[in-house]
Design a protein around this motif. Structure first.
Motif, PDB file in Angstrom:
ATOM      1  N   LEU A   2       0.816  -1.216   0.000  1.00 25.53           N
ATOM      2  CA  LEU A   2       0.000   0.000   0.000  1.00 25.53           C
ATOM      3  C   LEU A   2       0.849   1.264   0.000  1.00 25.53           C
ATOM      4  CD1 LEU A   2      -2.983  -0.228  -0.160  1.00 25.53           C
ATOM      5  CD2 LEU A   2      -3.131   0.258   2.260  1.00 25.53           C
ATOM      6  N   ARG A  48       1.070   4.288  -2.700  1.00 29.32           N
ATOM      7  CA  ARG A  48       0.901   5.713  -2.374  1.00 29.32           C
ATOM      8  C   ARG A  48       2.094   6.522  -2.845  1.00 29.32           C
ATOM      9  NH1 ARG A  48      -0.383   6.848   3.711  1.00 29.32           N
ATOM     10  NH2 ARG A  48      -0.948   8.875   2.923  1.00 29.32           N
ATOM     11  N   TYR A  60     -12.381   3.587  -1.700  1.00 30.99           N
ATOM     12  CA  TYR A  60     -11.138   3.433  -0.937  1.00 30.99           C
ATOM     13  C   TYR A  60      -9.955   3.979  -1.735  1.00 30.99           C
ATOM     14  CZ  TYR A  60      -7.499   0.983   1.727  1.00 30.99           C
ATOM     15  OH  TYR A  60      -6.408   0.681   2.474  1.00 30.99           O
ATOM     16  N   ASP A  61      -9.908   3.606  -3.008  1.00 33.84           N
ATOM     17  CA  ASP A  61      -8.825   4.043  -3.880  1.00 33.84           C
ATOM     18  C   ASP A  61      -8.802   5.571  -4.003  1.00 33.84           C
ATOM     19  OD1 ASP A  61      -6.691   3.196  -5.474  1.00 33.84           O
ATOM     20  OD2 ASP A  61      -7.824   3.682  -7.289  1.00 33.84           O
ATOM     21  N   SER A 109     -10.197   7.719  -1.926  1.00 29.03           N
ATOM     22  CA  SER A 109      -9.895   8.330  -0.620  1.00 29.03           C
ATOM     23  C   SER A 109      -8.385   8.312  -0.401  1.00 29.03           C
ATOM     24  CB  SER A 109     -10.557   7.561   0.519  1.00 29.03           C
ATOM     25  OG  SER A 109     -11.836   7.242   0.189  1.00 29.03           O
ATOM     26  N   TYR A 110      -7.787   7.179  -0.746  1.00 28.63           N
ATOM     27  CA  TYR A 110      -6.346   7.036  -0.549  1.00 28.63           C
ATOM     28  C   TYR A 110      -5.582   8.056  -1.380  1.00 28.63           C
ATOM     29  CZ  TYR A 110      -3.226   3.900   1.856  1.00 28.63           C
ATOM     30  OH  TYR A 110      -2.364   3.368   2.760  1.00 28.63           O
ATOM     31  N   LYS A 111      -6.021   8.207  -2.627  1.00 27.75           N
ATOM     32  CA  LYS A 111      -5.375   9.193  -3.501  1.00 27.75           C
ATOM     33  C   LYS A 111      -5.614  10.596  -2.966  1.00 27.75           C
ATOM     34  CE  LYS A 111      -5.118   6.888  -7.946  1.00 27.75           C
ATOM     35  NZ  LYS A 111      -5.690   6.732  -9.266  1.00 27.75           N
ATOM     36  N   THR A 171      -3.435  11.203  -0.069  1.00 22.74           N
ATOM     37  CA  THR A 171      -2.035  11.280  -0.484  1.00 22.74           C
ATOM     38  C   THR A 171      -1.736  12.549  -1.275  1.00 22.74           C
ATOM     39  OG1 THR A 171      -2.107   8.889  -0.664  1.00 22.74           O
ATOM     40  CG2 THR A 171      -0.195   9.960  -1.603  1.00 22.74           C
TER      41      THR A 171
END
Lengths: 219, 405
Positions: free
Chosen positions: A144, A148, B310-311, B313-315, B318
């Motif tokens: 993960l 990122r 999820y993807d 949100s993660y991006k 980040t």
């Protein structure tokens, strides 16, 4: 009273469906071939470019001269091409149906070209005192934080206010040269980024921290 | 994992499509004509149908069928509107008013059945309209002693909203599939718009199941278990109103799916039972498998949604708002090569065959409007809605929720 079952309908339907699915697999195989051919063609072109740049550099060395503009243009264009090929290769690899060995071979070739270009950039930076930032990025597939870090570096590559080149290597890809480089930089976890062959950062580095490193390094 | 799910779904869908296409091209046995028309009672269960029942009775009274052989019974399930008054205006129609509210069509049908003294009886819902020649076409099938019930084609009456039009397409496909099921004698459902039954048989079976939410499906299963066939006369066209509001549509479907679950549990001995031929060995297991696949689709849908959220949100965490930058447009060659063939080839092949069945169905019912936006919505979004409704039905059944009409 037992009802008779017309087995012929089921068998005919099964034969047709299996035939259709085999046809689907055949199309999938053609698709995989087209993809690997496409990436292999681009990687061959990149190999030729690298060879040409190497001959350029040997020529400059023999005649004690160096054309920074020319090398900069050629390396920049090549690293951009490699970056795009890399993205395609990883996407095709994710979506592949067959051709496991072929993809492994292409990935090895790609990583070696990445490393070759990375070293060319380091030479260029030294020779021409360039302010470009050169990053060697080690990642793990399915990790993960590596994912990122990839987002952050992809984003930096696309930004026009930052002059940055990123070379990505799968840390777990089994290849002698990659192992040699990993040992040299003592890369033990993912993600790891090596900035301008000077700074090593292990673990995820966020946007703000990376900008700070670039600014402090006056890069 | 997603590609395995797509492969399983595609295989089942493709197999069924090919199966029905083969059946479609099989020769059909001709129905022998009856020497004389049998006497028939038509039961119309009604509850608060003052707006529709007049039209329904007019259509029944206009049937091309010997008047002396036709008896019409309306069972009013304690309507709070003027249903009874409207019915009283019709001569030759017997009105049975229930003293206590039964709450579902099965109770009204059983009430009506008490007044039936004819060889056959039929059910026509109070919000439906039968066409003039529909009944004559049905009854000939009873020349085959093995036939216990005959059903007709149901078409949607004057669809206006997109939801009604979507249901219209669905009814056409359903009719077509039932026609094919009937051809190989594996039809396992009757309907409320116009179905005819052998009176003695249904009386012997104890009438309709009053606890079941889809008594028309359940009675068909009992008819089959008794050794009789349910067949369809596809050229007998009849019309019904479908839910106009999404909430009504949702309630109706959840009720149907709950009825399916309870009926399948009640008649589980039919599953893999070779005594019932294709029905027991193939169609029942496939129906149950389809239900699980639909439920699994719901889980996959949630999983995919979660994955995307999820993807993103993660991006977002980040990169912040930089993720909203315009993506590079790939050239055509790159775009074609980037297509995930593991997913799209099976889906494409299945859709081609599914679409062939769809076209055949529309051609059969002379429906020319097939290229509208509604069709696209029907093909792509309706299955998603259906999977959520199945999940809702399952939750209600597992939670023991009260079965209400």
């Amino acid at each position: 009273m037992v009802k008779k079952v017309r087995k012929d309908i089921f068998i005919t339907a099964l034969i047709i469906v299996v035939g259709l699915l085999l046809f689907g697999f055949y199309v999938g195989k053609i698709w995989d071939d087209l993809r690997t051919d496409n990436v292999a063609g681009d990687l061959n072109e990149n190999s030729l470019d690298i060879l040409s740049i190497l001959i350029n550099e040997e020529f400059f060395e023999s005649f004690n001269t160096y054309d920074c503009d020319l090398i900069d243009k050629r390396l920049s264009s090549m690293s951009l091409d490699l970056y795009k090929v890399g993205q395609r290769l990883s996407e095709y690899d994710r979506k592949k149906l067959f051709e496991k060995d072929e993809y492994m071979f292409l990935k090895t070739k790609y990583f070696l070209l990445e490393l070759r270009t990375y070293f060319n950039f380091l030479d260029f930076k030294k020779e021409c005192d360039s302010n470009q930032t050169i990053i060697l990025f080690f990642y793990d597939i399915g990790d993960l934080d590596s994912e990122r870090q990839g987002y952050v570096l992809d984003n930096f590559v696309k930004r026009e206010d930052i002059n940055i080149r990123v070379f990505s290597i799968d840390r777990e890809h089994n290849e002698t040269t990659i192992d040699l480089i990993k040992n040299y930089y003592k890369v033990s976890k993912s993600p790891t980024i090596i900035i301008n062959n000077e700074i090593k950062k292990e673990g995820f580095v966020d946007v703000a921290e990376l900008i700070e490193i670039l600014e402090n390094g006056n890069m | 994992m997603f590609e395995y799910y797509v492969w399983i779904i595609s295989f089942v869908f493709l197999y069924l499509s090919v199966f029905w296409i083969i059946v479609f091209y099989m020769k059909e046995k001709k129905t022998r004509k009856l020497e004389e028309y049998p006497s028939v009672s038509i039961i119309v269960p009604a509850y608060n149908e003052e707006k529709n029942i007049g039209k329904t009775l007019n259509s029944i009274l206009s049937l091309d069928y010997p008047v002396d052989k036709l008896k019409i019974i309306v069972v009013d399930d304690c309507s709070s509107d003027n249903t009874a008054e409207v019915v009283k205006e019709f001569d030759n129609v017997k009105l049975v008013q229930r003293k206590e509210r039964g709450g579902n069509a099965a109770v009204s049908m059983n009430t009506g059945l008490k007044y039936v003294d004819t060889d056959l009886f039929a059910r026509v819902d109070a919000d439906s309209r039968v066409s003039r020649d529909s009944f004559k076409k049905l009854v000939d099938h009873f020349s085959d002693k093995k036939v216990g019930s005959v059903i007709s084609s149901i078409l949607v009456d004057e669809p206006k909203s997109s939801l009604e039009k979507m249901q219209k397409f669905e009814y056409i496909i359903t009719n077509f599939t039932r026609k094919l099921m009937s051809k190989i004698r594996v039809l396992n459902i009757t309907n409320g718009v116009l179905s005819a039954y052998k009176t003695n048989l249904v009386k012997k079976l104890g009438g309709f199941d009053e606890k079941n939410l889809t008594e028309d499906f359940e009675i068909a299963l009992r008819i089959i278990r008794k050794g009789y066939d349910v067949v369809m006369e596809p050229s007998s066209l009849n019309y019904t109103h479908v839910p106009r509001k999404f909430s009504d549509f949702w309630k109706q479907r959840v009720r149907w799916y709950r009825g399916f679950i309870t009926s399948m549990i009640k008649h589980k001995s039919l599953l893999f039972n070779k005594n019932y031929g294709i029905l027991g060995l193939f169609l029942f297991p496939v129906s149950v498998l389809s239900m699980f696949l639909v439920l699994f689709s719901f889980v996959m849908l949630i999983y995919r949604l979660f994955d995307v959220v999820y993807d993103w949100s993660y991006k977002l965490i980040t990169l912040g708002t930089d993720i909203f930058s315009i993506p590079e447009i790939p050239d055509v060659g790159e775009f074609i090569l980037s297509i995930d063939v593991r997913i799209y080839i099976p889906v494409f092949i299945s859709l081609v065959f599914g679409f062939y069945v769809y076209l055949k169905a529309h051609k059969y019912y002379n429906e020319k409007r097939i290229y509208s936006i509604v069709t696209i919505i029907y093909l792509f979004f309706y299955p998603i809605i259906t999977s959520v409704q199945w999940f809702h039905a399952l939750i209600l059944e597992m939670g023991g929720a009260k079965r209400k009409w």
